[in-house]
Write a protein that holds these residues in place. Structure first.
Motif, mmCIF file in Angstrom:
data_model
loop_
_atom_site.group_PDB
_atom_site.id
_atom_site.type_symbol
_atom_site.label_atom_id
_atom_site.label_comp_id
_atom_site.label_asym_id
_atom_site.label_seq_id
_atom_site.Cartn_x
_atom_site.Cartn_y
_atom_site.Cartn_z
ATOM 1 N N ILE A 1 10.088 1.127 -1.634
ATOM 2 C CA ILE A 1 9.762 0.985 -0.219
ATOM 3 C C ILE A 1 9.913 -0.486 0.157
ATOM 4 O O ILE A 1 9.428 -1.373 -0.547
ATOM 5 C CB ILE A 1 8.330 1.482 0.035
ATOM 6 N N GLU A 2 10.585 -0.734 1.277
ATOM 7 C CA GLU A 2 10.789 -2.094 1.775
ATOM 8 C C GLU A 2 10.131 -2.225 3.146
ATOM 9 O O GLU A 2 10.130 -1.292 3.936
ATOM 10 C CB GLU A 2 12.284 -2.395 1.885
ATOM 11 N N ASN A 3 9.586 -3.390 3.421
ATOM 12 C CA ASN A 3 9.002 -3.704 4.729
ATOM 13 C C ASN A 3 7.962 -2.678 5.163
ATOM 14 O O ASN A 3 7.902 -2.301 6.331
ATOM 15 C CB ASN A 3 10.099 -3.815 5.802
ATOM 16 N N GLY A 4 7.140 -2.222 4.226
ATOM 17 C CA GLY A 4 6.120 -1.225 4.537
ATOM 18 C C GLY A 4 4.964 -1.809 5.321
ATOM 19 O O GLY A 4 4.455 -2.877 5.001
ATOM 20 N N ARG A 5 4.566 -1.084 6.356
ATOM 21 C CA ARG A 5 3.439 -1.496 7.201
ATOM 22 C C ARG A 5 2.509 -0.308 7.407
ATOM 23 O O ARG A 5 2.957 0.839 7.478
ATOM 24 C CB ARG A 5 3.921 -1.981 8.571
ATOM 25 N N VAL A 6 1.221 -0.604 7.547
ATOM 26 C CA VAL A 6 0.195 0.416 7.766
ATOM 27 C C VAL A 6 -0.652 -0.007 8.954
ATOM 28 O O VAL A 6 -1.011 -1.177 9.092
ATOM 29 C CB VAL A 6 -0.722 0.556 6.526
ATOM 30 N N GLN A 7 -0.962 0.969 9.794
ATOM 31 C CA GLN A 7 -1.923 0.743 10.872
ATOM 32 C C GLN A 7 -2.755 2.006 10.997
ATOM 33 O O GLN A 7 -2.250 3.042 11.445
ATOM 34 C CB GLN A 7 -1.227 0.425 12.186
ATOM 35 N N ASP B 1 -4.006 5.366 10.092
ATOM 36 C CA ASP B 1 -3.434 6.426 9.258
ATOM 37 C C ASP B 1 -1.917 6.545 9.427
ATOM 38 O O ASP B 1 -1.290 7.459 8.908
ATOM 39 C CB ASP B 1 -4.114 7.769 9.535
ATOM 40 N N SER B 2 -1.317 5.599 10.163
ATOM 41 C CA SER B 2 0.129 5.602 10.400
ATOM 42 C C SER B 2 0.826 4.578 9.513
ATOM 43 O O SER B 2 0.243 3.556 9.149
ATOM 44 C CB SER B 2 0.432 5.278 11.861
ATOM 45 N N PHE B 3 2.092 4.853 9.195
ATOM 46 C CA PHE B 3 2.851 3.941 8.353
ATOM 47 C C PHE B 3 4.314 3.901 8.785
ATOM 48 O O PHE B 3 4.811 4.835 9.428
ATOM 49 C CB PHE B 3 2.773 4.368 6.876
ATOM 50 N N THR B 4 4.991 2.820 8.428
ATOM 51 C CA THR B 4 6.435 2.683 8.588
ATOM 52 C C THR B 4 6.970 1.942 7.374
ATOM 53 O O THR B 4 6.260 1.141 6.756
ATOM 54 C CB THR B 4 6.830 1.895 9.853
ATOM 55 N N PHE B 5 8.218 2.227 7.003
ATOM 56 C CA PHE B 5 8.892 1.475 5.968
ATOM 57 C C PHE B 5 10.382 1.756 6.054
ATOM 58 O O PHE B 5 10.824 2.607 6.824
ATOM 59 C CB PHE B 5 8.347 1.770 4.563
ATOM 60 N N GLY B 6 11.149 1.031 5.282
ATOM 61 C CA GLY B 6 12.596 1.227 5.242
ATOM 62 C C GLY B 6 13.088 1.133 3.822
ATOM 63 O O GLY B 6 12.312 1.001 2.886
ATOM 64 N N THR C 1 15.055 4.294 7.727
ATOM 65 C CA THR C 1 13.708 3.926 8.154
ATOM 66 C C THR C 1 12.867 5.192 8.156
ATOM 67 O O THR C 1 13.390 6.301 8.285
ATOM 68 C CB THR C 1 13.683 3.292 9.554
ATOM 69 N N CYS C 2 11.585 5.001 8.006
ATOM 70 C CA CYS C 2 10.674 6.134 7.911
ATOM 71 C C CYS C 2 9.379 5.777 8.627
ATOM 72 O O CYS C 2 8.909 4.649 8.547
ATOM 73 C CB CYS C 2 10.401 6.435 6.437
ATOM 74 N N GLY C 3 8.831 6.732 9.324
ATOM 75 C CA GLY C 3 7.539 6.550 9.968
ATOM 76 C C GLY C 3 6.767 7.842 9.923
ATOM 77 O O GLY C 3 7.359 8.927 9.962
ATOM 78 N N GLY C 4 5.462 7.731 9.823
ATOM 79 C CA GLY C 4 4.666 8.945 9.771
ATOM 80 C C GLY C 4 3.189 8.665 9.779
ATOM 81 O O GLY C 4 2.743 7.555 10.086
ATOM 82 N N ARG C 5 2.455 9.702 9.369
ATOM 83 C CA ARG C 5 0.993 9.647 9.403
ATOM 84 C C ARG C 5 0.438 10.465 8.253
ATOM 85 O O ARG C 5 1.012 11.488 7.884
ATOM 86 C CB ARG C 5 0.533 10.218 10.740
ATOM 87 N N VAL C 6 -0.696 10.011 7.729
ATOM 88 C CA VAL C 6 -1.447 10.775 6.730
ATOM 89 C C VAL C 6 -2.751 11.212 7.378
ATOM 90 O O VAL C 6 -3.485 10.395 7.935
ATOM 91 C CB VAL C 6 -1.738 9.921 5.468
ATOM 92 N N ARG C 7 -2.988 12.515 7.301
ATOM 93 C CA ARG C 7 -4.252 13.077 7.808
ATOM 94 C C ARG C 7 -4.856 13.884 6.682
ATOM 95 O O ARG C 7 -4.283 14.900 6.268
ATOM 96 C CB ARG C 7 -4.003 13.960 9.013
ATOM 97 N N GLY C 8 -5.969 13.409 6.160
ATOM 98 C CA GLY C 8 -6.572 14.073 5.000
ATOM 99 C C GLY C 8 -5.603 13.984 3.834
ATOM 100 O O GLY C 8 -5.206 12.892 3.434
ATOM 101 N N ASP C 9 -5.193 15.117 3.303
ATOM 102 C CA ASP C 9 -4.253 15.150 2.179
ATOM 103 C C ASP C 9 -2.852 15.572 2.607
ATOM 104 O O ASP C 9 -2.021 15.926 1.776
ATOM 105 C CB ASP C 9 -4.778 16.103 1.092
ATOM 106 N N THR C 10 -2.582 15.533 3.921
ATOM 107 C CA THR C 10 -1.274 15.918 4.444
ATOM 108 C C THR C 10 -0.536 14.702 4.966
ATOM 109 O O THR C 10 -1.110 13.867 5.666
ATOM 110 C CB THR C 10 -1.438 16.943 5.589
ATOM 111 N N PHE D 1 15.319 13.275 10.240
ATOM 112 C CA PHE D 1 14.919 14.376 9.381
ATOM 113 C C PHE D 1 13.405 14.408 9.296
ATOM 114 O O PHE D 1 12.792 13.422 8.887
ATOM 115 C CB PHE D 1 15.499 14.205 7.972
ATOM 116 N N ALA D 2 12.809 15.523 9.671
ATOM 117 C CA ALA D 2 11.360 15.679 9.578
ATOM 118 C C ALA D 2 10.969 15.928 8.124
ATOM 119 O O ALA D 2 11.720 16.566 7.364
ATOM 120 C CB ALA D 2 10.901 16.838 10.440
ATOM 121 N N PHE D 3 9.827 15.404 7.718
ATOM 122 C CA PHE D 3 9.291 15.689 6.388
ATOM 123 C C PHE D 3 7.813 15.979 6.486
ATOM 124 O O PHE D 3 7.142 15.581 7.434
ATOM 125 C CB PHE D 3 9.581 14.553 5.395
#
Length: 99
Positions: free
Chosen positions: A43-49, A51-56, A69-78, A90-92
């Motif tokens: 993971i490069e240039n990873g940032r967290v704010q 429960d949200s994250f971005t990286f490339g 590039t990738c962006g998303g969110r963690v909620r609980g264990d998802t 592409f959704a993941f």
């Protein structure tokens, strides 16, 4: 909390593709690796704010490197989000191992 190892599935034009993401957040910095299709990517240039994250990163392919590039969110264990690569999104989605 974002830290953990996640089993993920991305929806691609070639059907669902599975992989693993290992994420570690310290303050607002995200580090870790992603493994899929027999490759492990740092993971490069990873940032967290919150429960949200971005990286490339970069993927070496037979036609040359592909930047993503990738962006998303963690909620609980998802975990869920979007990967943008080669002009496509592409959704993941996935779950934390051991949850």
């Amino acid at each position: 909390m974002i830290d953990g190892t996640y089993d993920i599935t991305a929806e691609t034009p070639m059907g669902p593709k599975t992989g693993t993401a290992i994420l570690h957040a310290e303050d607002e910095t995200l580090t870790g690796t992603m493994s899929a299709l027999g490759m492990e990517l740092a993971i490069e240039n990873g940032r967290v704010q919150g429960d949200s994250f971005t990286f490339g990163g970069n993927v070496a392919t037979f036609v040359g490197p592909v930047v993503f590039t990738c962006g998303g969110r963690v909620r609980g264990d998802t975990i869920e989000g979007i990967v943008h690569a080669a002009g496509r999104d592409f959704a993941f989605r996935g779950t934390r191992k051991g949850a």
